[in-house]
Design an enzyme around this catalytic site. Sequence first.
Site, PDB file in Angstrom:
ATOM      1  N   HIS A  35      -4.841   1.176   7.487  1.00 51.92           N
ATOM      2  CA  HIS A  35      -3.670   1.711   7.573  1.00 51.92           C
ATOM      3  C   HIS A  35      -3.530   2.978   6.552  1.00 51.92           C
ATOM      4  O   HIS A  35      -2.734   3.781   7.167  1.00 51.92           O
ATOM      5  CB  HIS A  35      -2.344   0.472   7.395  1.00 51.92           C
ATOM      6  N   GLU A  36      -3.746   2.664   5.432  1.00 52.82           N
ATOM      7  CA  GLU A  36      -3.705   3.904   4.425  1.00 52.82           C
ATOM      8  C   GLU A  36      -4.668   5.065   4.501  1.00 52.82           C
ATOM      9  O   GLU A  36      -4.066   6.165   4.555  1.00 52.82           O
ATOM     10  CB  GLU A  36      -3.902   3.236   2.865  1.00 52.82           C
ATOM     11  N   CYS A  65       5.623  -0.030   7.584  1.00 53.36           N
ATOM     12  CA  CYS A  65       5.295   1.197   7.109  1.00 53.36           C
ATOM     13  C   CYS A  65       6.579   1.575   6.344  1.00 53.36           C
ATOM     14  O   CYS A  65       7.604   1.498   6.894  1.00 53.36           O
ATOM     15  CB  CYS A  65       5.008   2.380   8.052  1.00 53.36           C
ATOM     16  N   LEU A  66       6.189   1.892   4.963  1.00 50.94           N
ATOM     17  CA  LEU A  66       7.364   2.305   4.151  1.00 50.94           C
ATOM     18  C   LEU A  66       8.035   3.591   4.605  1.00 50.94           C
ATOM     19  O   LEU A  66       9.071   3.695   4.362  1.00 50.94           O
ATOM     20  CB  LEU A  66       6.879   2.677   2.675  1.00 50.94           C
ATOM     21  N   GLY A  80       0.856  -1.033  -0.006  1.00 53.06           N
ATOM     22  CA  GLY A  80      -0.059   0.046  -0.053  1.00 53.06           C
ATOM     23  C   GLY A  80       0.985   1.156  -0.023  1.00 53.06           C
ATOM     24  O   GLY A  80       2.139   1.251   0.460  1.00 53.06           O
ATOM     25  N   GLN A  88       2.630  10.125   1.832  1.00 55.88           N
ATOM     26  CA  GLN A  88       3.848   9.602   2.113  1.00 55.88           C
ATOM     27  C   GLN A  88       4.877   9.703   0.914  1.00 55.88           C
ATOM     28  O   GLN A  88       6.057   9.665   0.957  1.00 55.88           O
ATOM     29  CB  GLN A  88       3.706   7.793   1.895  1.00 55.88           C
ATOM     30  N   HIS A 128      -3.198   7.176   7.296  1.00 53.66           N
ATOM     31  CA  HIS A 128      -2.117   8.001   6.559  1.00 53.66           C
ATOM     32  C   HIS A 128      -2.561   9.217   6.051  1.00 53.66           C
ATOM     33  O   HIS A 128      -2.455  10.516   6.267  1.00 53.66           O
ATOM     34  CB  HIS A 128      -1.195   7.446   5.483  1.00 53.66           C
TER      35      HIS A 128
HETATM   36  O1  K1U Z   1       1.594   2.342   3.930  1.00 56.88           O
HETATM   37  C1  K1U Z   1       2.449   1.667   3.857  1.00 56.88           C
HETATM   38  O2  K1U Z   1       3.425   2.328   4.496  1.00 56.88           O
HETATM   39  C2  K1U Z   1       2.779   0.535   3.104  1.00 56.88           C
HETATM   40  C3  K1U Z   1       2.933  -0.687   4.114  1.00 56.88           C
HETATM   41  C4  K1U Z   1       1.385  -1.021   4.248  1.00 56.88           C
HETATM   42  C5  K1U Z   1       0.854  -2.092   5.176  1.00 56.88           C
HETATM   43  C6  K1U Z   1       1.785  -3.025   5.609  1.00 56.88           C
HETATM   44  C7  K1U Z   1       1.308  -4.057   6.628  1.00 56.88           C
HETATM   45  C8  K1U Z   1       0.041  -3.750   7.209  1.00 56.88           C
HETATM   46  C9  K1U Z   1      -0.505  -2.811   6.958  1.00 56.88           C
HETATM   47  C10 K1U Z   1      -0.045  -1.888   5.886  1.00 56.88           C
HETATM   48  C11 K1U Z   1       3.572  -1.496   3.779  1.00 56.88           C
HETATM   49  O3  K1U Z   1       3.441  -1.838   2.274  1.00 56.88           O
HETATM   50  S1  K1U Z   1       5.081  -2.309   4.624  1.00 56.88           S
HETATM   51  C12 K1U Z   1       5.914  -3.656   3.394  1.00 56.88           C
HETATM   52  C13 K1U Z   1       4.930  -4.845   3.506  1.00 56.88           C
HETATM   53  O4  K1U Z   1       4.146  -4.938   4.220  1.00 56.88           O
HETATM   54  C14 K1U Z   1       5.327  -5.904   2.538  1.00 56.88           C
HETATM   55  C15 K1U Z   1       6.341  -5.819   1.679  1.00 56.88           C
HETATM   56  C16 K1U Z   1       6.580  -6.829   0.601  1.00 56.88           C
HETATM   57  C17 K1U Z   1       5.892  -7.880   0.490  1.00 56.88           C
HETATM   58  C18 K1U Z   1       4.761  -7.946   1.500  1.00 56.88           C
HETATM   59  C19 K1U Z   1       4.445  -7.161   2.440  1.00 56.88           C
HETATM   60 ZN    ZN Z   2       2.685   3.334   6.261  1.00 63.92          ZN
END
Ligand code: K1U
Ligand code: ZN
Length: 173
Positions: free
Chosen positions: A137-138, A95-96, A46, A51, A141
Amino acid sequence: MTIRPILIHPDPRLKTVAEPVGEITAELRALADDMLETMYDAPGIGLAAPQIGVLKRLLVMDCIKEEGAAPRPMALFNPEIIWASDDMNTYEEGCLSIPEQYAEVDRPAEVQVRWIDPSGAQHEEHFKGLWATCVQHEIDHLNGKLFIDYLKPMKRQMITRKMVKLKRERARA
Ligand code: K1U
Ligand code: ZN
């Protein structure tokens, strides 16, 4: 399409409530495409416009994880949670904007969400599992809220200090 730099916490833009979008223009569609490319590149499931420093109510997501399954890139303008289950689910979130930090967060297990798609059409869908966690989560944000805001102050401060250090190191490199 362009991969955009992702802001790292702490940053005031990540604490700001984003503005609703009006008419869905070609520029907004291009923004959604850039966000999807940035999300897949990261990689993530996401990404919300704040972000990448754009304070508009737009999020993208694709929670398909199965090897070989067709992707489902989604772009949601002005998303709204119109119903949430009483039943809760716990997921270890990342979270990225807070790289390499993970913590368990409790959220409603299922949500009904309404949004506008890139063609301007209104949609409504019931999300569960990882999709429900990710869309919440998004949307957080878009409201200036991070997953660490659900944690105890000590843990939140510890993660914030690590991010300040990471940003300092990246600025020096
Ligand atoms: O919003 C963001 O920062 C993105 C985030 C979203 C998220 C992750 C976990 C739970 C809720 C929302 C991410 O994508 S973090 C990376 C991640 O979860 C992932 C990366 C590669 C493969 C699978 C998952
Ligand atoms: Zn996030």
